[in-house]
Scaffold this motif. Sequence first.
Motif, PDB file in Angstrom:
ATOM      1  N   MET A  53      42.666  20.366  61.963  1.00 49.65           N
ATOM      2  CA  MET A  53      44.078  20.374  62.623  1.00 49.65           C
ATOM      3  C   MET A  53      45.120  21.038  61.717  1.00 49.65           C
ATOM      4  O   MET A  53      44.927  20.432  60.839  1.00 49.65           O
ATOM      5  CB  MET A  53      44.037  18.905  63.704  1.00 49.65           C
ATOM      6  CG  MET A  53      43.012  18.473  64.575  1.00 49.65           C
ATOM      7  SD  MET A  53      43.397  19.847  65.790  1.00 49.65           S
ATOM      8  CE  MET A  53      44.691  19.254  66.917  1.00 49.65           C
ATOM      9  N   ASN A  76      49.482  17.464  64.092  1.00 51.36           N
ATOM     10  CA  ASN A  76      48.432  18.124  65.135  1.00 51.36           C
ATOM     11  C   ASN A  76      49.511  18.967  66.532  1.00 51.36           C
ATOM     12  O   ASN A  76      49.515  19.507  66.732  1.00 51.36           O
ATOM     13  CB  ASN A  76      48.220  16.761  65.981  1.00 51.36           C
ATOM     14  CG  ASN A  76      48.021  15.815  65.543  1.00 51.36           C
ATOM     15  OD1 ASN A  76      46.899  16.065  64.768  1.00 51.36           O
ATOM     16  ND2 ASN A  76      47.581  14.534  65.903  1.00 51.36           N
ATOM     17  N   ILE A 120      49.796  22.625  68.199  1.00 47.53           N
ATOM     18  CA  ILE A 120      49.128  23.043  68.785  1.00 47.53           C
ATOM     19  C   ILE A 120      49.731  25.065  68.625  1.00 47.53           C
ATOM     20  O   ILE A 120      50.629  24.694  68.972  1.00 47.53           O
ATOM     21  CB  ILE A 120      49.077  22.879  69.856  1.00 47.53           C
ATOM     22  CG1 ILE A 120      48.098  21.324  70.109  1.00 47.53           C
ATOM     23  CG2 ILE A 120      47.969  23.395  70.351  1.00 47.53           C
ATOM     24  CD1 ILE A 120      47.804  20.934  71.678  1.00 47.53           C
ATOM     25  N   THR A 132      48.482  27.648  69.448  1.00 48.15           N
ATOM     26  CA  THR A 132      47.953  28.029  70.801  1.00 48.15           C
ATOM     27  C   THR A 132      48.017  28.194  72.157  1.00 48.15           C
ATOM     28  O   THR A 132      47.986  27.164  72.364  1.00 48.15           O
ATOM     29  CB  THR A 132      45.767  28.697  71.187  1.00 48.15           C
ATOM     30  OG1 THR A 132      45.905  28.095  69.558  1.00 48.15           O
ATOM     31  CG2 THR A 132      45.711  30.349  71.590  1.00 48.15           C
ATOM     32  N   PRO A 133      49.534  29.060  72.436  1.00 51.19           N
ATOM     33  CA  PRO A 133      49.832  28.073  73.341  1.00 51.19           C
ATOM     34  C   PRO A 133      49.001  28.393  75.551  1.00 51.19           C
ATOM     35  O   PRO A 133      48.066  29.003  74.741  1.00 51.19           O
ATOM     36  CB  PRO A 133      51.451  29.515  74.386  1.00 51.19           C
ATOM     37  CG  PRO A 133      50.872  30.716  72.658  1.00 51.19           C
ATOM     38  CD  PRO A 133      50.459  30.413  72.224  1.00 51.19           C
ATOM     39  N   GLY A 134      49.549  27.373  76.094  1.00 55.23           N
ATOM     40  CA  GLY A 134      47.848  27.528  77.195  1.00 55.23           C
ATOM     41  C   GLY A 134      47.263  27.435  76.849  1.00 55.23           C
ATOM     42  O   GLY A 134      46.252  28.532  77.281  1.00 55.23           O
ATOM     43  N   SER A 135      46.155  27.120  75.772  1.00 53.71           N
ATOM     44  CA  SER A 135      45.414  26.288  75.137  1.00 53.71           C
ATOM     45  C   SER A 135      44.013  26.043  76.368  1.00 53.71           C
ATOM     46  O   SER A 135      42.936  26.412  76.391  1.00 53.71           O
ATOM     47  CB  SER A 135      44.458  26.378  74.292  1.00 53.71           C
ATOM     48  OG  SER A 135      45.132  25.022  73.501  1.00 53.71           O
ATOM     49  N   ALA A 136      44.958  25.464  77.463  1.00 52.40           N
ATOM     50  CA  ALA A 136      44.238  24.920  78.185  1.00 52.40           C
ATOM     51  C   ALA A 136      43.298  25.472  79.669  1.00 52.40           C
ATOM     52  O   ALA A 136      42.365  25.384  80.231  1.00 52.40           O
ATOM     53  CB  ALA A 136      44.967  23.667  79.490  1.00 52.40           C
ATOM     54  N   ARG A 137      43.705  26.763  79.754  1.00 49.53           N
ATOM     55  CA  ARG A 137      44.106  28.114  80.411  1.00 49.53           C
ATOM     56  C   ARG A 137      41.707  28.289  80.267  1.00 49.53           C
ATOM     57  O   ARG A 137      40.954  29.251  81.353  1.00 49.53           O
ATOM     58  CB  ARG A 137      44.057  28.841  80.419  1.00 49.53           C
ATOM     59  CG  ARG A 137      45.728  29.077  80.817  1.00 49.53           C
ATOM     60  CD  ARG A 137      46.097  31.072  80.518  1.00 49.53           C
ATOM     61  NE  ARG A 137      47.392  30.870  81.323  1.00 49.53           N
ATOM     62  CZ  ARG A 137      48.391  30.446  82.816  1.00 49.53           C
ATOM     63  NH1 ARG A 137      47.468  30.456  83.506  1.00 49.53           N
ATOM     64  NH2 ARG A 137      49.632  31.137  82.208  1.00 49.53           N
TER      65      ARG A 137
END
Lengths: 308, 94
Positions: free
Chosen positions: B9, B13, B15, B17-22
Motif C-alpha cells: 500500500m 493508504n 489509492i 488508481t481512480p475508479g479502480s472499483a470498476r
Amino acid sequence: MTQEFVKFGKREITTDEPFASGHRGCIGCGEALAVRLAMKALGRDVAIANATGCIEIISSPLPDTSWEVPWIHTLFENTAAVASGIESGYKMLMKKGRIPQKHIDVIAIAGDGATADIGIQALSGALERGHDFVYLCFDNEAYMNTGIQRSSSTPYGASTTTAPAGKVITVGQQTQKKNMPAIAVAHNIPYVATASPSYPFDLMEKVKKAADVKGPAYVHILSVCDTGWRIPTNMSVTIGRMAVQTGMFPLYEVENGKYKLNVDKELKPVEEYLKKQGRYRHLSDDEIQKIQEHVTQEYAKLKQLATS
Amino acid sequence: MADLTWKDMEIGNIITTPGSARAYRTGDWRSDKPIKDYETCIKCGMCWLYCPEAAITIDDDGMYGFDLFYCKGCGICAEECPKKCITMIEEEEV
C-alpha cells in the motif's frame, strides 16, 4: 449569484460517471443513486470530504475506490471542518500562485448520523464562518452502515435495532425527526434545499445551484435504504416518491431566507407510505393518525413560510 | 487482491488508481436478471436515470441495454419503466 446554474433535462445529462460502477452498495441502494446523480450534476472539478458512513464504506473498500475525483475520508465529527480546510487551502495556494487559478467546488458528504448527531458542531462552525462549500447530507434515517441503529434523524414510529417496537413501548422510535434543514436555515446561509433521488432533475438542479452559490450551501437528500426500511429492492425509488407525495419529506428550497415549495400538490394520506415499509409494520391506527396530524401540521407551517 | 499486504500500500493508504472499483464484478450478487422487450421500448431513459449501479448502457441508436457485469438485479428499472418493457427473471446457473 446563480447565472451559471443550468436546468437539467434528460438529454442534457452527461453520460460521464465520476462515481464509478462496482461500488459495494446494497442491491437497490437509494443513497448510491443519489450520489451518482449528484456527481453527474457537479462534474469533475470537485474535491470531496466524506464522513464515515454508508457512502464511505461502499465506495472505498481498500484497495478499490469508486471515486474518480479527489476524495478524502474524514471522521464522523469533522467533515465540515475538513471541507472548510480544503476550501481555505485551495484559496491560499491559488493566491500564492502555487496552483493554477480554477474554480473547484468543495463538497462535504455525510450521512444523517454524521450530520444531525455527531458532526453538527463542525457543520455549524463551517456554516457560520461562511466557507464557500456544499454540504450534502444523505439522510437514510438511521445508522444503516453499522446495522440500523436509531439516529436523531429517525422519524417517529420507525422500528430500529436500538429503538425496537417491543411489548412495553410498542411504537419504536419515540421522538420526532430532527429538522436539519431548519437548523441550516437558522445560520442565515445563502442556500438550503431538500431533495430526493426519486425526483432526479430536481435533485441535480439543486446540487448544481448549491455549488454555484457563493458561500455555504446545505442540501438534505432523502436516500431510501431498502435494507433498513425493510422494503423490496425494487421499491426504493417509488417509496422515495411517496415520501414526498405524502408530505413526510417535503421538497423545498430556501434561497437567502426565502422559502419555495418545489412539489406542492394535495397530500396523500401517510398510511400509503407507512404500510409499504416493514419498519412501520407494528403501528396501530391511532399511531398512524398521530403521524398524519404531525405531518399535516408541519406541512401547513412550511406552506405558510413559502407563501408569506 | 487476496495477496495484497500492507507493504504494497501507499503511505497513508492513498489509492493511486481512480475508479479502480470498476474492475469488481458486482454482477455476481444478482439473483434476478432484467430482460427487455426492445419492441415496446420508447428510449425514454428512465431505467438509465434511476439505476444505482450505472449498469444501463446506451448504444449508438440511443437504445438502452444492460451491463450484466455490474447489474445487481435490484429491479428498479423494471419498476420505474413507464412502458413496463423490462421484466425480472430468475437467474439460471449456467
